[in-house]
Design an enzyme around this catalytic site. Structure first.
Site, PDB file in Angstrom:
ATOM      1  N   ARG B  45     -13.523 -18.054   1.340  1.00 13.75           N
ATOM      2  CA  ARG B  45     -13.065 -17.136   0.299  1.00 13.75           C
ATOM      3  C   ARG B  45     -13.277 -17.826  -1.038  1.00 13.75           C
ATOM      4  O   ARG B  45     -13.635 -18.987  -1.106  1.00 13.75           O
ATOM      5  CB  ARG B  45     -11.628 -16.669   0.501  1.00 13.75           C
ATOM      6  CG  ARG B  45     -10.684 -17.553   1.227  1.00 13.75           C
ATOM      7  CD  ARG B  45     -10.437 -18.870   0.563  1.00 13.75           C
ATOM      8  NE  ARG B  45      -9.956 -18.694  -0.815  1.00 13.75           N
ATOM      9  CZ  ARG B  45     -10.015 -19.599  -1.747  1.00 13.75           C
ATOM     10  NH1 ARG B  45     -10.549 -20.796  -1.502  1.00 13.75           N
ATOM     11  NH2 ARG B  45      -9.552 -19.384  -2.969  1.00 13.75           N
ATOM     12  N   GLY B  46     -13.009 -17.084  -2.115  1.00 17.59           N
ATOM     13  CA  GLY B  46     -13.324 -17.591  -3.443  1.00 17.59           C
ATOM     14  C   GLY B  46     -14.648 -16.977  -3.862  1.00 17.59           C
ATOM     15  O   GLY B  46     -15.633 -17.060  -3.122  1.00 17.59           O
ATOM     16  N   ALA B  47     -14.658 -16.368  -5.039  1.00 17.30           N
ATOM     17  CA  ALA B  47     -15.833 -15.593  -5.432  1.00 17.30           C
ATOM     18  C   ALA B  47     -17.151 -16.373  -5.341  1.00 17.30           C
ATOM     19  O   ALA B  47     -18.111 -15.890  -4.715  1.00 17.30           O
ATOM     20  CB  ALA B  47     -15.626 -15.024  -6.840  1.00 17.30           C
ATOM     21  N   ARG B  88     -15.942  -7.480   1.231  1.00 21.08           N
ATOM     22  CA  ARG B  88     -14.885  -7.613   0.219  1.00 21.08           C
ATOM     23  C   ARG B  88     -15.317  -6.817  -1.011  1.00 21.08           C
ATOM     24  O   ARG B  88     -16.313  -7.182  -1.653  1.00 21.08           O
ATOM     25  CB  ARG B  88     -14.697  -9.089  -0.214  1.00 21.08           C
ATOM     26  CG  ARG B  88     -14.385 -10.094   0.879  1.00 21.08           C
ATOM     27  CD  ARG B  88     -12.942 -10.131   1.352  1.00 21.08           C
ATOM     28  NE  ARG B  88     -11.913 -10.153   0.352  1.00 21.08           N
ATOM     29  CZ  ARG B  88     -11.381 -11.268  -0.185  1.00 21.08           C
ATOM     30  NH1 ARG B  88     -11.814 -12.461   0.167  1.00 21.08           N
ATOM     31  NH2 ARG B  88     -10.404 -11.180  -1.060  1.00 21.08           N
ATOM     32  N   GLN B 194      -3.084 -19.273  -0.804  1.00 24.28           N
ATOM     33  CA  GLN B 194      -4.213 -20.159  -1.086  1.00 24.28           C
ATOM     34  C   GLN B 194      -3.821 -21.329  -1.985  1.00 24.28           C
ATOM     35  O   GLN B 194      -4.424 -22.395  -1.912  1.00 24.28           O
ATOM     36  CB  GLN B 194      -5.359 -19.379  -1.748  1.00 24.28           C
ATOM     37  CG  GLN B 194      -6.019 -18.330  -0.858  1.00 24.28           C
ATOM     38  CD  GLN B 194      -5.405 -16.967  -1.033  1.00 24.28           C
ATOM     39  OE1 GLN B 194      -4.243 -16.818  -1.426  1.00 24.28           O
ATOM     40  NE2 GLN B 194      -6.158 -15.925  -0.727  1.00 24.28           N
ATOM     41  N   ASP B 235     -12.610 -13.253 -10.089  1.00 23.80           N
ATOM     42  CA  ASP B 235     -13.528 -12.598  -9.157  1.00 23.80           C
ATOM     43  C   ASP B 235     -14.490 -11.682  -9.882  1.00 23.80           C
ATOM     44  O   ASP B 235     -15.573 -11.386  -9.385  1.00 23.80           O
ATOM     45  CB  ASP B 235     -12.755 -11.830  -8.099  1.00 23.80           C
ATOM     46  CG  ASP B 235     -11.970 -12.791  -7.224  1.00 23.80           C
ATOM     47  OD1 ASP B 235     -10.905 -13.252  -7.663  1.00 23.80           O
ATOM     48  OD2 ASP B 235     -12.438 -13.120  -6.135  1.00 23.80           O
ATOM     49  N   ASN B 244      -8.615 -11.046 -11.036  1.00 22.01           N
ATOM     50  CA  ASN B 244      -8.418 -12.269 -10.260  1.00 22.01           C
ATOM     51  C   ASN B 244      -7.287 -12.012  -9.270  1.00 22.01           C
ATOM     52  O   ASN B 244      -6.684 -10.932  -9.247  1.00 22.01           O
ATOM     53  CB  ASN B 244      -8.092 -13.448 -11.192  1.00 22.01           C
ATOM     54  CG  ASN B 244      -8.142 -14.788 -10.474  1.00 22.01           C
ATOM     55  OD1 ASN B 244      -9.060 -15.046  -9.688  1.00 22.01           O
ATOM     56  ND2 ASN B 244      -7.169 -15.645 -10.718  1.00 22.01           N
ATOM     57  N   LYS B 245      -7.044 -12.974  -8.445  1.00 21.73           N
ATOM     58  CA  LYS B 245      -6.020 -12.882  -7.389  1.00 21.73           C
ATOM     59  C   LYS B 245      -4.740 -12.224  -7.895  1.00 21.73           C
ATOM     60  O   LYS B 245      -4.280 -12.492  -8.993  1.00 21.73           O
ATOM     61  CB  LYS B 245      -5.711 -14.299  -6.908  1.00 21.73           C
ATOM     62  CG  LYS B 245      -4.679 -14.421  -5.816  1.00 21.73           C
ATOM     63  CD  LYS B 245      -5.046 -13.667  -4.559  1.00 21.73           C
ATOM     64  CE  LYS B 245      -6.424 -14.062  -4.103  1.00 21.73           C
ATOM     65  NZ  LYS B 245      -7.062 -13.060  -3.243  1.00 21.73           N
TER      66      LYS B 245
END
Lengths: 339, 339
Positions: B45-47, B88, B194, B235, B244-245
């Site tokens: 995960r993570g853009a 996603r 995370q 993201d 973002n998250k």
């Protein structure tokens, strides 16, 4: 919802809130020390409920010590008061309740035995008063709610945080009793998850519609128009700010940024208007409450410390209104009325 | 920190981030479908890391289909691209990476076999470029940090969110390499934690001081002066906001309210400046991510639904600066330079 705490046959009976929502279990105590431990371990929590638990703990202590000579009785009661007051440093109800019991003790110093009966009656009265106060908060707060409203709340300031009926959730219960359709979004409220566990439990118990969100989600919910009002409880209101469960300040910022009214349900027992934010000690709790979810899942690597403050500070400029048992006030009006 | 994803012997090797911090386990895939599933299940995960995983997934697909006639090859590759892009919906790097690979495919349509070699090389190049971009973000961002700073970050935009080195954590690594003393406060970042699991893990791995807090605590930490700067990843950056998250918006509000600079580390691959907030679909994930912590502890009563949006929206007015591989820009400067 059933009462969170009751005085029955010279015992204190309480719901064990640490095992909710999975199990509805009751604890019974005859020793004030056990009541103090139950406050510290948060078997019972929520400022008003803690206040009543403290008063009932004092009542148990008077029963234990009532055969002692007066001076010894007073010495032991002072020690008991210290044990009870040391359990949670931020909730003003704890001190308020012990002080109220102490007024009786110091007014009737000559006969500890009949004094004990008076203290027991006072503790029971405080429990009944709490319910009455909450119903009035409900009545006053219900006027702020419109049919169809979705109310966001943080932590649990519901029936389980009081003897019964709740503070922040009282307006929801009252509005629904008036026939309005109201639903609730509950922040899960890390680290101890009182929102996910307790608010969700008691609303479901009373058949009030509720959804749970992570604490990270309140801002987006407001931005997406999924929330109309915010109502939270409080552990202490000073002359400049509201102390409540950690995370309340973030909810208040998001409400302000989205023009959503932010209300605080505050029984007058939580008002401490001679103090300012600088006078309040914010309780720091154990790192493991964050690192290990409910003592069951470790989420942080070994050796990494967590910072765990239990409450935060919401300045008055973010507060739309404060709902007491007497009415709804802006912070300025509150200071004018009660200070 | 070791790379989160690598191309080795025509296989994709990645760290399984769902079992961190307890276990450092690797996954190896030869089938693009498995890579797609790993993105969806957030093993990776993570853009930026998702972008590289998508490119490597496309590379695996070209190997699988390279013996097919051209028209069939193209048809199958289009299907593979769809499978990968559907994993996603919010991370722009996913689309950016697939599109970049597609440019090669559509430029060399006559020989799928040698085309496969070109696509593999491109995917490997993208992984190397990601590291270079991050090091430049680190160099640019380090100039914002002073000796002694405590940086708050949300989620994981570190080495594990990229191929290596990180975006939001790159300035921290660079500043420390320059001899500055920097420590980090990591939001735990519910629901998938995370911050608690991954940010804490990789900083501890690199011996960078880190404390974890519940998401409810960032506001108080700022108010108490325990945080000097905020740096988060993203993201997607549209012409008006940072995606973002979930929870980032609340952190940004608290930073603004406490006059603390709020920076966004954004590789230019995350810029999507022709879009506005209204163009972006915010991914909604399963209710159980909230109700059941890491699939191990149920925290919500049976029958209560949780709302689970994965990202939120931080408007440009809350952003002090955006750190790209080219420099640090205010939102206005960013639009001038890149739009």
């Amino acid at each position: 919802m059933i009462p969170s705490i009751e005085w029955i046959d010279n015992k204190v009976k309480m719901i064990d809130q640490t095992v909710l929502p999975h199990e509805l279990k009751f604890l019974e105590f005859e020793d004030f020390r056990d009541v103090a431990i139950s406050i510290k371990l948060m078997n019972i929590r929520g400022a008003p409920a803690i206040g009543v638990a403290a008063a009932m703990g004092m009542a148990l202590a008077t029963i234990e010590y009532k055969e002692l000579p007066k001076s010894e009785f007073l010495k032991r009661m002072e020690e008991a008061a210290e044990v009870i007051k040391k359990t949670r440093p931020t909730a003003s109800n704890l001190f308020w309740a012990v002080d109220r019991i102490w007024k009786i003790i110091s007014s009737y110093p000559d006969n500890p035995s009949s004094l004990s009966d008076l203290v027991v009656e006072e503790a029971k009265l405080m429990a009944q008063e709490d319910i009455n106060v909450n119903k009035n908060i409900g009545k006053n707060g219900a006027e702020l709610l419109e049919d169809g409203d979705v109310v966001l709340t943080h932590c649990n300031a519901g029936s389980l945080a009081t003897v019964q009926y709740g503070t922040a959730l009282a307006p929801v219960r009252s509005a629904i009793a008036q026939g309005k359709k109201i639903s609730v979004i509950a922040d899960e409220t890390r680290p101890r998850l009182q929102g996910a566990r307790l608010t969700a439990y008691e609303l479901q118990y009373d058949k009030i519609p509720v959804n749970v969100i992570s604490d990270t989600s309140s801002g987006l919910m407001m931005r997406l128009g999924k929330v109309n009002k915010v109502i939270v409880g409080t552990d202490r209101v000073t002359s400049d700010a509201v102390f409540n469960k950690i995370g309340t300040y973030l909810v208040a910022l998001a409400a302000k940024d989205n023009n959503i009214p932010f209300y605080v349900a505050a029984p007058t027992s939580t008002l401490s208007l001679d103090e300012t934010v600088d006078d309040v000690i914010i309780e720091q709790r154990d790192s493991t409450e964050v690192s290990n979810v409910l003592g069951k899942v470790q989420i942080v690597p070994d050796g990494v410390e967590c910072l765990n403050y239990a409450f935060d500070i919401t300045p008055f400029r973010l507060v739309t209104g404060i709902i007491t048992e007497d009415g709804v006030y802006t912070p300025e009006e509150l200071l004018k009325k009660y200070k």
